[in-house]
Design an enzyme around this catalytic site. Structure first.
Site, PDB file in Angstrom:
ATOM      1  N   CYS A   1       6.600   0.061   5.180  1.00  0.00           N
ATOM      2  CA  CYS A   1       5.301   0.203   4.496  1.00  0.00           C
ATOM      3  C   CYS A   1       4.976  -0.962   3.556  1.00  0.00           C
ATOM      4  CB  CYS A   1       5.246   1.531   3.742  1.00  0.00           C
ATOM      5  SG  CYS A   1       6.773   1.953   2.911  1.00  0.00           S
TER       6      CYS A   1
ATOM      7  N   HIS B   1       1.517   1.701  -2.396  1.00  0.00           N
ATOM      8  CA  HIS B   1       2.489   0.736  -2.917  1.00  0.00           C
ATOM      9  C   HIS B   1       1.741  -0.507  -3.406  1.00  0.00           C
ATOM     10  CE1 HIS B   1       5.445   3.237  -1.206  1.00  0.00           C
ATOM     11  NE2 HIS B   1       5.844   2.514  -0.175  1.00  0.00           N
TER      12      HIS B   1
END
Ligand code: A2P
Length: 326
Positions: free
Chosen positions: A128, A235
């Protein structure tokens, strides 16, 4: 063209989001198979106007008419079952780390290297945090060349699945973590995944190795520090880059804002909350780093469950269909 689709790990955070993205994009599904562990056997999941029963993942239960299987049930499940799906005629898009560094498997961010997507076998979905930074770095690499890259990540708890979200909620009620080694509420955990002999963690090594593979720069000088932060979704990555040649900052920002999969947001600073639910990577704080020759600082945020996982996997599936239709 309608296809038969399987989601493996359909009850998980990423699996559920895969279904959401397939629905939003009206992916042309003929038959849908939802697999999870024995724990979820018989559970009902609604997709569009139909209810589906979760199938326990066993070798015997793998249907033989699946065209595309989206896996997000951990690396050991992929290791045990992905090839079985391929043997029964499916193309597998795998969100785990199981196959990412295999020389014979493509590691794909569609905006960056869709030309590497094969028409059979197993395709790996990157980590990710790697996905978050790839579209911007691809642009910079093509236009200016990359001399060296330094990543510092700020990764949300959902990156660790439902267990990560539960730990944050439970810590806030005064309970101990079960997924993380330490309390995550009101805290930072300065490592993600297991430590390696090098002193790096597996997550950091994934970012380093996957960046080199996706960008096709096997000798790229790149380092990473990955940190878990008490944020639910998205993130953030602070990216420090040394380019190979000089640049005009205004031109660079303008070019980057046109790059595929990138939204430049230099005035409205990208935050995890603002980016949650979005499918693009958001780039802000773009400024020169005067401590090195052609230095640049960027702050990049993406929703780790969507673009960092489910959306990227569905976009690979869309590319496969596009190629089949051509
Ligand atoms: P289950 O819900 O039955 O445990 P998350 O990362 O959000 O925790 O989700 C993990 C997903 O992977 C879930 O759908 C989970 O199913 C699935 N999963 C975990 N282990 C297995 C396994 N051995 N076989 C099939 N699915 C699994």
């Amino acid at each position: 063209m309608s296809v038969n689709v399987a989601v493996v790990g359909a009850t998980g955070l990423v699996g559920q989001t895969m279904l959401k993205v397939l629905n939003e994009r009206n992916f042309p599904i003929n038959k849908l198979y939802l697999y999870a562990s024995k724990r979820s056997k018989g559970k009902k999941i609604k997709y569009q106007d139909k209810e589906y029963t979760v199938i326990e993942l066993t070798k015997e239960n793998i249907a033989n008419d699946i065209d595309i299987a989206l896996f997000s049930a951990g690396a050991s499940t992929s290791n045990e079952f992905a090839q079985e799906f391929v043997n029964k005629g499916a193309i597998v898009i795998d969100n785990s780390s199981c196959f990412r560094m295999d020389d014979d498997k493509a590691l794909v961010v569609p905006e960056v290297n869709s030309e590497t997507i094969p028409d059979k076998g197993i395709i790996a979905n990157p980590n990710c945090s790697t996905i978050t930074v790839m579209p911007a770095l691809k642009y910079l690499s093509d236009k200016y060349g990359l001399e060296r890259v330094v990543y510092s990540t700020y990764q949300s708890v959902s990156g660790a699945g439902m267990g990560g979200l539960n730990d944050l909620d439970n810590n806030l009620k005064g309970e101990k973590s079960q997924k993380f080694d330490d309390q995550i509420a009101f805290n930072l955990i300065p490592y993600i995944d297991k430590f390696q002999d090098s002193g790096y963690t597996k997550e950091e090594e994934k970012m380093i190795n996957e960046s080199r593979k996706i960008l096709g720069l096997k000798d790229l000088r790149v380092t990473a520090t990955c940190v878990r932060v008490p944020v639910r979704y998205s993130h953030g990555v602070s990216v420090n880059v040394e380019l190979k040649k000089d640049f005009d900052l205004k031109d660079l920002i303008e070019g980057l804002s046109k790059a595929k999969g990138v939204v430049v947001s230099n005035e409205i600073h990208p935050t995890p909350l603002k980016v949650e639910g979005k499918d693009e990577t958001y780039v802000g704080r773009i400024r020169r780093d005067n401590s090195v020759k052609y230095g640049l600082n960027l702050w990049i945020v993406a929703d780790n469950i969507r673009k960092g996982a489910a959306t990227n996997a569905v976009e690979i599936a869309q590319e496969i269909l596009k190629k089949r239709e051509e």
